[in-house]
Scaffold this active site. Sequence first.
Site, PDB file in Angstrom:
ATOM      1  N   GLU A 121       0.780  -1.034   0.004  1.00  0.00           N
ATOM      2  CA  GLU A 121       0.064  -0.179   0.150  1.00  0.00           C
ATOM      3  C   GLU A 121       0.725   1.284  -0.086  1.00  0.00           C
ATOM      4  O   GLU A 121       1.919   1.241   0.693  1.00  0.00           O
ATOM      5  CB  GLU A 121      -0.746   0.015   1.164  1.00  0.00           C
ATOM      6  CG  GLU A 121      -1.852  -1.123   1.242  1.00  0.00           C
ATOM      7  CD  GLU A 121      -2.926  -0.727   2.055  1.00  0.00           C
ATOM      8  OE1 GLU A 121      -3.101   0.299   2.801  1.00  0.00           O
ATOM      9  OE2 GLU A 121      -3.813  -1.810   2.396  1.00  0.00           O
ATOM     10  N   HIS A 167      -5.390   0.549  -2.062  1.00  0.00           N
ATOM     11  CA  HIS A 167      -5.539  -0.840  -1.810  1.00  0.00           C
ATOM     12  C   HIS A 167      -5.371  -1.623  -3.098  1.00  0.00           C
ATOM     13  O   HIS A 167      -6.043  -1.614  -3.986  1.00  0.00           O
ATOM     14  CB  HIS A 167      -7.329  -0.904  -1.676  1.00  0.00           C
ATOM     15  CG  HIS A 167      -7.686  -0.319  -0.266  1.00  0.00           C
ATOM     16  ND1 HIS A 167      -9.063  -0.159  -0.195  1.00  0.00           N
ATOM     17  CD2 HIS A 167      -7.003   0.203   0.743  1.00  0.00           C
ATOM     18  CE1 HIS A 167      -9.282   0.469   1.019  1.00  0.00           C
ATOM     19  NE2 HIS A 167      -8.027   0.503   1.555  1.00  0.00           N
ATOM     20  N   HIS A 206      -4.252   7.112   0.233  1.00  0.00           N
ATOM     21  CA  HIS A 206      -3.543   5.691   0.130  1.00  0.00           C
ATOM     22  C   HIS A 206      -4.163   4.597  -0.852  1.00  0.00           C
ATOM     23  O   HIS A 206      -5.292   4.971  -1.423  1.00  0.00           O
ATOM     24  CB  HIS A 206      -3.663   5.064   1.639  1.00  0.00           C
ATOM     25  CG  HIS A 206      -4.949   4.549   2.144  1.00  0.00           C
ATOM     26  ND1 HIS A 206      -5.781   5.272   2.580  1.00  0.00           N
ATOM     27  CD2 HIS A 206      -5.354   3.289   2.296  1.00  0.00           C
ATOM     28  CE1 HIS A 206      -6.891   4.597   2.930  1.00  0.00           C
ATOM     29  NE2 HIS A 206      -6.527   3.276   2.848  1.00  0.00           N
TER      30      HIS A 206
HETATM   31 ZN   LIG Z   1      -7.468   1.404   3.412  1.00  0.00          ZN
END
Ligand SMILES: [Zn+2]
Length: 132
Positions: free
Chosen positions: A27, A84, A82
């Site tokens: 990530e 995934h 962020h």
């Molecule tokens: Zn997340």
Amino acid sequence: MEDRVLCLKRPAWEAAWQHLRAVAPAEGVGLFVGRDGCGEEAWPLPNVHSSPEVGYRADPGALLAALRRADERGLLVVALFHSHPAGLARPSATDRREAYWRVPYVIFGLAEGRARAYLLPEGREIPIEVTP
Ligand SMILES: [Zn+2]
């Protein structure tokens, strides 16, 4: 923040995608900084989570340095981002539980090739508007 739309300049938007694809399958995490409520630059931060393929934690020292740099340049943090890497652009239970900032969280679902922004922990979606 009361914005109904999250404005991001195209270069910042593309830089975030590029960074997050580059660090996958880990990530990635970072800040969108700008002025007048529009993100002008994407500033990636190191992910120091102990299991970076399933979670993220921005390096605290790098985050502090980024906040100082933004302040010096008169920029504000307009959103966090962020990724995934194998998932969807939806907040996880952890994302909600650990939400702290009042700016939108932009979640890049690399598997679906889509990013969406939310206010967390409540989960209200904020539409993203990419501008030139
Ligand atoms: Zn997340």
